[in-house]
Design a protein around this motif. Structure first.
Motif, PDB file in Angstrom:
ATOM      1  N   THR A 119       0.828  -1.210   0.000  1.00 44.89           N
ATOM      2  CA  THR A 119       0.000   0.000   0.000  1.00 44.89           C
ATOM      3  C   THR A 119       0.856   1.251   0.000  1.00 44.89           C
ATOM      4  O   THR A 119       0.581   2.215  -0.738  1.00 44.89           O
ATOM      5  CB  THR A 119      -0.923  -0.005   1.230  1.00 44.89           C
ATOM      6  OG1 THR A 119      -1.728  -1.187   1.206  1.00 44.89           O
ATOM      7  CG2 THR A 119      -1.827   1.213   1.236  1.00 44.89           C
ATOM      8  N   VAL A 120       1.905   1.251   0.824  1.00 41.12           N
ATOM      9  CA  VAL A 120       2.799   2.415   0.868  1.00 41.12           C
ATOM     10  C   VAL A 120       3.489   2.612  -0.478  1.00 41.12           C
ATOM     11  O   VAL A 120       3.652   3.749  -0.955  1.00 41.12           O
ATOM     12  CB  VAL A 120       3.828   2.239   2.003  1.00 41.12           C
ATOM     13  CG1 VAL A 120       4.900   3.320   1.928  1.00 41.12           C
ATOM     14  CG2 VAL A 120       3.136   2.283   3.355  1.00 41.12           C
ATOM     15  N   THR A 121       3.892   1.522  -1.115  1.00 35.11           N
ATOM     16  CA  THR A 121       4.538   1.637  -2.438  1.00 35.11           C
ATOM     17  C   THR A 121       3.581   2.237  -3.458  1.00 35.11           C
ATOM     18  O   THR A 121       3.966   3.107  -4.258  1.00 35.11           O
ATOM     19  CB  THR A 121       4.993   0.246  -2.904  1.00 35.11           C
ATOM     20  OG1 THR A 121       5.921  -0.294  -1.948  1.00 35.11           O
ATOM     21  CG2 THR A 121       5.683   0.328  -4.256  1.00 35.11           C
ATOM     22  N   ALA A 122       2.349   1.796  -3.441  1.00 35.49           N
ATOM     23  CA  ALA A 122       1.361   2.345  -4.369  1.00 35.49           C
ATOM     24  C   ALA A 122       1.114   3.826  -4.103  1.00 35.49           C
ATOM     25  O   ALA A 122       0.986   4.638  -5.041  1.00 35.49           O
ATOM     26  CB  ALA A 122       0.052   1.558  -4.266  1.00 35.49           C
ATOM     27  N   MET A 123       1.067   4.200  -2.836  1.00 35.42           N
ATOM     28  CA  MET A 123       0.863   5.613  -2.507  1.00 35.42           C
ATOM     29  C   MET A 123       2.056   6.463  -2.939  1.00 35.42           C
ATOM     30  O   MET A 123       1.890   7.598  -3.401  1.00 35.42           O
ATOM     31  CB  MET A 123       0.632   5.742  -0.990  1.00 35.42           C
ATOM     32  CG  MET A 123      -0.678   5.134  -0.518  1.00 35.42           C
ATOM     33  SD  MET A 123      -0.822   5.111   1.286  1.00 35.42           S
ATOM     34  CE  MET A 123      -0.807   6.860   1.632  1.00 35.42           C
ATOM     35  N   GLN A 124       3.272   5.911  -2.828  1.00 37.75           N
ATOM     36  CA  GLN A 124       4.458   6.646  -3.286  1.00 37.75           C
ATOM     37  C   GLN A 124       4.428   6.836  -4.798  1.00 37.75           C
ATOM     38  O   GLN A 124       4.788   7.900  -5.320  1.00 37.75           O
ATOM     39  CB  GLN A 124       5.719   5.879  -2.869  1.00 37.75           C
ATOM     40  CG  GLN A 124       7.027   6.589  -3.195  1.00 37.75           C
ATOM     41  CD  GLN A 124       7.164   7.896  -2.453  1.00 37.75           C
ATOM     42  OE1 GLN A 124       6.847   7.976  -1.279  1.00 37.75           O
ATOM     43  NE2 GLN A 124       7.626   8.926  -3.133  1.00 37.75           N
ATOM     44  N   GLN A 125       4.018   5.798  -5.519  1.00 42.41           N
ATOM     45  CA  GLN A 125       3.918   5.922  -6.976  1.00 42.41           C
ATOM     46  C   GLN A 125       2.871   6.975  -7.353  1.00 42.41           C
ATOM     47  O   GLN A 125       3.081   7.758  -8.294  1.00 42.41           O
ATOM     48  CB  GLN A 125       3.544   4.565  -7.576  1.00 42.41           C
ATOM     49  CG  GLN A 125       4.647   3.524  -7.443  1.00 42.41           C
ATOM     50  CD  GLN A 125       4.214   2.166  -7.942  1.00 42.41           C
ATOM     51  OE1 GLN A 125       3.042   1.946  -8.251  1.00 42.41           O
ATOM     52  NE2 GLN A 125       5.147   1.221  -8.006  1.00 42.41           N
ATOM     53  N   ALA A 126       1.772   6.993  -6.618  1.00 46.19           N
ATOM     54  CA  ALA A 126       0.750   8.004  -6.891  1.00 46.19           C
ATOM     55  C   ALA A 126       1.279   9.404  -6.614  1.00 46.19           C
ATOM     56  O   ALA A 126       1.003  10.354  -7.363  1.00 46.19           O
ATOM     57  CB  ALA A 126      -0.487   7.726  -6.038  1.00 46.19           C
ATOM     58  N   ASN A 127       2.063   9.543  -5.569  1.00 47.32           N
ATOM     59  CA  ASN A 127       2.639  10.845  -5.243  1.00 47.32           C
ATOM     60  C   ASN A 127       3.605  11.304  -6.328  1.00 47.32           C
ATOM     61  O   ASN A 127       3.623  12.477  -6.728  1.00 47.32           O
ATOM     62  CB  ASN A 127       3.348  10.762  -3.890  1.00 47.32           C
ATOM     63  CG  ASN A 127       3.830  12.109  -3.407  1.00 47.32           C
ATOM     64  OD1 ASN A 127       3.116  13.100  -3.513  1.00 47.32           O
ATOM     65  ND2 ASN A 127       5.035  12.165  -2.874  1.00 47.32           N
ATOM     66  N   ASN A 128       4.437  10.377  -6.830  1.00 44.77           N
ATOM     67  CA  ASN A 128       5.363  10.723  -7.913  1.00 44.77           C
ATOM     68  C   ASN A 128       4.608  11.108  -9.190  1.00 44.77           C
ATOM     69  O   ASN A 128       5.016  12.010  -9.920  1.00 44.77           O
ATOM     70  CB  ASN A 128       6.290   9.542  -8.190  1.00 44.77           C
ATOM     71  CG  ASN A 128       7.220   9.257  -7.023  1.00 44.77           C
ATOM     72  OD1 ASN A 128       7.515  10.149  -6.226  1.00 44.77           O
ATOM     73  ND2 ASN A 128       7.679   8.021  -6.909  1.00 44.77           N
ATOM     74  N   ALA A 129       3.515  10.405  -9.427  1.00 47.21           N
ATOM     75  CA  ALA A 129       2.727  10.730 -10.609  1.00 47.21           C
ATOM     76  C   ALA A 129       2.146  12.132 -10.502  1.00 47.21           C
ATOM     77  O   ALA A 129       2.103  12.888 -11.478  1.00 47.21           O
ATOM     78  CB  ALA A 129       1.618   9.694 -10.793  1.00 47.21           C
ATOM     79  N   MET A 130       1.708  12.479  -9.277  1.00 48.15           N
ATOM     80  CA  MET A 130       1.164  13.829  -9.088  1.00 48.15           C
ATOM     81  C   MET A 130       2.240  14.896  -9.305  1.00 48.15           C
ATOM     82  O   MET A 130       1.976  15.964  -9.849  1.00 48.15           O
ATOM     83  CB  MET A 130       0.564  13.942  -7.683  1.00 48.15           C
ATOM     84  CG  MET A 130      -0.762  13.202  -7.518  1.00 48.15           C
ATOM     85  SD  MET A 130      -1.590  13.574  -5.952  1.00 48.15           S
ATOM     86  CE  MET A 130      -0.457  12.849  -4.791  1.00 48.15           C
ATOM     87  N   LYS A 131       3.466  14.605  -8.901  1.00 49.29           N
ATOM     88  CA  LYS A 131       4.557  15.554  -9.125  1.00 49.29           C
ATOM     89  C   LYS A 131       4.821  15.750 -10.621  1.00 49.29           C
ATOM     90  O   LYS A 131       5.062  16.867 -11.090  1.00 49.29           O
ATOM     91  CB  LYS A 131       5.828  15.062  -8.431  1.00 49.29           C
ATOM     92  CG  LYS A 131       5.757  15.122  -6.917  1.00 49.29           C
ATOM     93  CD  LYS A 131       7.059  14.616  -6.308  1.00 49.29           C
ATOM     94  CE  LYS A 131       7.008  14.695  -4.798  1.00 49.29           C
ATOM     95  NZ  LYS A 131       8.256  14.185  -4.166  1.00 49.29           N
ATOM     96  N   ASP A 132       4.787  14.646 -11.368  1.00 52.30           N
ATOM     97  CA  ASP A 132       5.010  14.760 -12.814  1.00 52.30           C
ATOM     98  C   ASP A 132       3.905  15.580 -13.479  1.00 52.30           C
ATOM     99  O   ASP A 132       4.165  16.388 -14.382  1.00 52.30           O
ATOM    100  CB  ASP A 132       5.066  13.360 -13.439  1.00 52.30           C
ATOM    101  CG  ASP A 132       6.290  12.582 -12.969  1.00 52.30           C
ATOM    102  OD1 ASP A 132       7.261  13.229 -12.522  1.00 52.30           O
ATOM    103  OD2 ASP A 132       6.244  11.337 -13.032  1.00 52.30           O
ATOM    104  N   VAL A 133       2.694  15.376 -13.016  1.00 51.71           N
ATOM    105  CA  VAL A 133       1.582  16.143 -13.585  1.00 51.71           C
ATOM    106  C   VAL A 133       1.754  17.632 -13.292  1.00 51.71           C
ATOM    107  O   VAL A 133       1.500  18.494 -14.138  1.00 51.71           O
ATOM    108  CB  VAL A 133       0.243  15.615 -13.035  1.00 51.71           C
ATOM    109  CG1 VAL A 133      -0.899  16.539 -13.414  1.00 51.71           C
ATOM    110  CG2 VAL A 133      -0.022  14.198 -13.553  1.00 51.71           C
ATOM    111  N   ARG A 134       2.210  17.923 -12.084  1.00 48.54           N
ATOM    112  CA  ARG A 134       2.385  19.334 -11.731  1.00 48.54           C
ATOM    113  C   ARG A 134       3.471  19.995 -12.586  1.00 48.54           C
ATOM    114  O   ARG A 134       3.356  21.159 -12.973  1.00 48.54           O
ATOM    115  CB  ARG A 134       2.746  19.439 -10.246  1.00 48.54           C
ATOM    116  CG  ARG A 134       2.851  20.857  -9.750  1.00 48.54           C
ATOM    117  CD  ARG A 134       3.261  20.896  -8.310  1.00 48.54           C
ATOM    118  NE  ARG A 134       4.587  20.280  -8.129  1.00 48.54           N
ATOM    119  CZ  ARG A 134       5.171  20.135  -6.955  1.00 48.54           C
ATOM    120  NH1 ARG A 134       4.542  20.502  -5.851  1.00 48.54           N
ATOM    121  NH2 ARG A 134       6.356  19.580  -6.874  1.00 48.54           N
TER     122      ARG A 134
END
Length: 239
Positions: A119-134
């Motif tokens: 779960t933590v790994t998935a949340m980290q990937q989601a966070n990185n994806a949000m950074k790329d979008v920004r």
């Protein structure tokens, strides 16, 4: 002989041994197994414990049979020894049951840890994806993007809090268990009341059951009573 300029004999120094190594290299610690293999190993141990319980239960049955046989032969000492072995096997089964509970608790905890890691790994990937979008958005979309990020973070925090809530799989409501026990007693009482009376059984022309006990049954009951008396005597001696 070798002499120096002042006429003194040169002393040849002995070859010095190299200084002992002072390196304090730490032993390499072996890495543990991956969680999946560990869970499989624990479940195999549970299966082994179950097999051992079955074996011990067979030995208990054998001890009871031996005690009855020796009581029938008036071998009181031998019957007491068989009962001692029986109680030893019963104590071993109790230890194994406690060990099984410990192993099952470890399995549950390890599975939960693995799930949390994923779960933590998935949340980290989601966070990185949000950074790329920004990064890909222009300045005018920053405000909107930050609002969306806040919403996503709030949702992730709620999920994390929900996951971290302790769950006790062994928590049961005593009132609910007592109600179920009372229901079972009521069912047994109702079944007893629904049995046909002797008059009703005679009306159905059912064959009557003989009142006298068979010789083999009477002998088995006598042996069982003698065995119980012997167990009571052993417990009184132990006290």
């Amino acid at each position: 002989m070798n002499f120096n300029l002042f006429g003194k004999k040169k002393t040849t120094s002995a070859t010095k041994a190299p200084p002992p190594s002072t390196s304090t290299s730490k032993p390499v610690r072996s890495r543990g197994k991956d969680p999946a293999s560990t869970i499989v190993t624990l479940r195999e141990q549970l299966a082994q414990q179950d097999k051992r319980i079955v074996l011990l239960e067979k030995r208990i049955v054998t001890c009871v049979a031996e005690a009855k046989e020796k009581m029938a032969k008036k071998d009181k000492r031998g019957a007491m020894f068989s009962l001692k072995r029986k109680k030893m096997y019963e104590a071993e089964i109790e230890k194994i049951e406690n060990t099984k509970i410990t192993i099952e608790t470890q399995v549950i905890a390890l599975e939960s840890a693995v799930q949390n890691k994923e779960t933590v790994t998935a949340m980290q990937q989601a966070n990185n994806a949000m950074k790329d979008v920004r990064k890909e958005n222009d300045v005018e979309a920053v405000d909107d993007l930050m609002d969306n990020i806040k919403e996503e973070l709030d949702t992730a925090a709620e999920i994390s809090n929900a996951i971290s809530q302790p769950v006790d799989p062994y928590a049961y409501d005593d009132d609910e268990l007592l109600a179920e026990l009372n229901q079972l007693e009521e069912d047994d009482l109702e079944a007893e009341l629904l049995k046909p009376t002797p008059a009703e059984a005679a009306a159905l022309n059912l064959p009557t059951v003989p009142d006298n006990k068979l010789p083999a049954q009477q002998e088995a009951e006598d042996e069982e009573a003698a065995l119980k008396a012997l167990e009571a005597e052993m417990e009184a001696m132990a006290a």
